[in-house]
Design an enzyme around this catalytic site. Sequence first.
Site, PDB file in Angstrom:
ATOM      1  N   THR A  12      77.928  -3.654 -50.024  1.00  0.00           N
ATOM      2  CA  THR A  12      78.978  -3.337 -49.061  1.00  0.00           C
ATOM      3  C   THR A  12      79.894  -2.217 -49.540  1.00  0.00           C
ATOM      4  O   THR A  12      80.389  -1.409 -48.754  1.00  0.00           O
ATOM      5  CB  THR A  12      79.829  -4.608 -48.795  1.00  0.00           C
ATOM      6  OG1 THR A  12      78.985  -5.560 -48.167  1.00  0.00           O
ATOM      7  CG2 THR A  12      81.013  -4.335 -47.910  1.00  0.00           C
ATOM      8  N   SER A  56      71.958  -5.895 -51.481  1.00  0.00           N
ATOM      9  CA  SER A  56      71.459  -6.604 -52.670  1.00  0.00           C
ATOM     10  C   SER A  56      70.499  -7.742 -52.327  1.00  0.00           C
ATOM     11  O   SER A  56      69.863  -8.301 -53.223  1.00  0.00           O
ATOM     12  CB  SER A  56      72.611  -7.110 -53.534  1.00  0.00           C
ATOM     13  OG  SER A  56      73.284  -8.176 -52.929  1.00  0.00           O
ATOM     14  N   THR A  87      77.435  -7.943 -53.362  1.00  0.00           N
ATOM     15  CA  THR A  87      77.923  -9.232 -53.864  1.00  0.00           C
ATOM     16  C   THR A  87      76.902 -10.352 -53.678  1.00  0.00           C
ATOM     17  O   THR A  87      76.932 -11.334 -54.419  1.00  0.00           O
ATOM     18  CB  THR A  87      79.235  -9.641 -53.157  1.00  0.00           C
ATOM     19  OG1 THR A  87      78.994  -9.766 -51.758  1.00  0.00           O
ATOM     20  CG2 THR A  87      80.339  -8.631 -53.413  1.00  0.00           C
ATOM     21  N   ASP A  88      75.996 -10.198 -52.702  1.00  0.00           N
ATOM     22  CA  ASP A  88      75.115 -11.324 -52.364  1.00  0.00           C
ATOM     23  C   ASP A  88      74.271 -11.807 -53.543  1.00  0.00           C
ATOM     24  O   ASP A  88      74.108 -13.002 -53.744  1.00  0.00           O
ATOM     25  CB  ASP A  88      74.181 -10.948 -51.199  1.00  0.00           C
ATOM     26  CG  ASP A  88      74.927 -10.850 -49.878  1.00  0.00           C
ATOM     27  OD1 ASP A  88      76.094 -11.275 -49.819  1.00  0.00           O
ATOM     28  OD2 ASP A  88      74.339 -10.346 -48.901  1.00  0.00           O
TER      29      ASP A  88
HETATM   30  N1  ASP Z   1      74.990  -7.707 -48.096  1.00  0.00           N
HETATM   31  C1  ASP Z   1      75.858  -7.095 -49.077  1.00  0.00           C
HETATM   32  C2  ASP Z   1      75.087  -6.981 -50.377  1.00  0.00           C
HETATM   33  O1  ASP Z   1      75.024  -7.881 -51.163  1.00  0.00           O
HETATM   34  C3  ASP Z   1      77.097  -7.882 -49.267  1.00  0.00           C
HETATM   35  C4  ASP Z   1      78.118  -7.281 -50.201  1.00  0.00           C
HETATM   36  O2  ASP Z   1      77.888  -6.358 -50.953  1.00  0.00           O
HETATM   37  O3  ASP Z   1      79.258  -7.819 -50.228  1.00  0.00           O
HETATM   38  O4  ASP Z   1      74.492  -5.987 -50.638  1.00  0.00           O
END
Ligand code: ASP
Length: 329
Positions: A12, A56, A87-88
Amino acid sequence: MKKILLIHTGGTFGMVPTEPDHTLAPAQVQDHILNMVPEVNRLAEIDVLTPFNKDSANVGIREWDLLSGLLYQHWNSYDGFVIIHGTDTMTYTAAALSFSLRQINKPVILTGSQRPLSLSRSDARLNLIDAIELATLDLREVLIVFNQKIFRGNRTKKISIKSYDAFDSPNFPPLGEIGVTIDIDYTRMLKAQGPLRLEKGFNPKLVVIPIQPSLSPEYFTEILGKNLGALILLGFGSGNIPFPEPGWLSLIRNAQDQGISVFIGSQSIKGHVDLSLYECGQQALKAGAHSLQDMTLEAAWVKLAKILHQTSEPDEIVRKFYQDWAGEI
Ligand code: ASP
């Protein structure tokens, strides 16, 4: 001035809303990060690399090997490393790096954000500044730095989908906090016992089954024949699984007969799995299952994937699993 390598891998942090429905997708932010957050240039001399730019959810064993190889290749040229990551699956990548790069003596810091850098009110700016500053300090671990908390990466879980307080470390208190001052508990930090070692490779031939009340193991008997190396059953509380019905003990025994090591974790997030506490755990123990102890499911999964790359010998799998590689257990 300290030299930092900033590795952008996606998430993100660098995404932009795309038309027509404002879905977030990766964008080319890497060329602009140092201009968008100019204050980091006062903290360190920073080079930027973008080995891949992905949500991710699409990061796995290939990317883990690529990243550990990249860090190893640049190890002597920098004082610290910051990895911007979605974050995922950040906790999986953090665990993977801590198991592939052994005896690290420099900071490897993963961070990201819940809201893109390009949007107002984003948490990306502060997380990046914190991560870069920490990468200039004498830290010797793979860490996740997020919302002003410093966590051991392989102990961390993503606990919130929307809050800026996205991570927690349920069985190992944060190693530090960032407020007016940066407070770090150096006494609990890992200490390298020798030169840096790179051990690439993962074999993810393992499956996790969260047991539910009255769930029948019959649905899973076929997967035992699929060349699995390990099976993780997630029980209740301290690791209890239904006994004597509906037959999970037979599944455990059948798995072992086929050379599959069985581990039992818990659906409770906090605490230490102890199969000896109740009959429902003890029977699994007697049937030959092993406990995940206080490891996160993420770290246990990645560690088993690494072990299965190295051996398929059941006793060796269990012996390696209980070794403390990077403070994960
Ligand atoms: N879908 C995103 C990822 O993990 C979520 C994030 O980065 O917060 O790439």
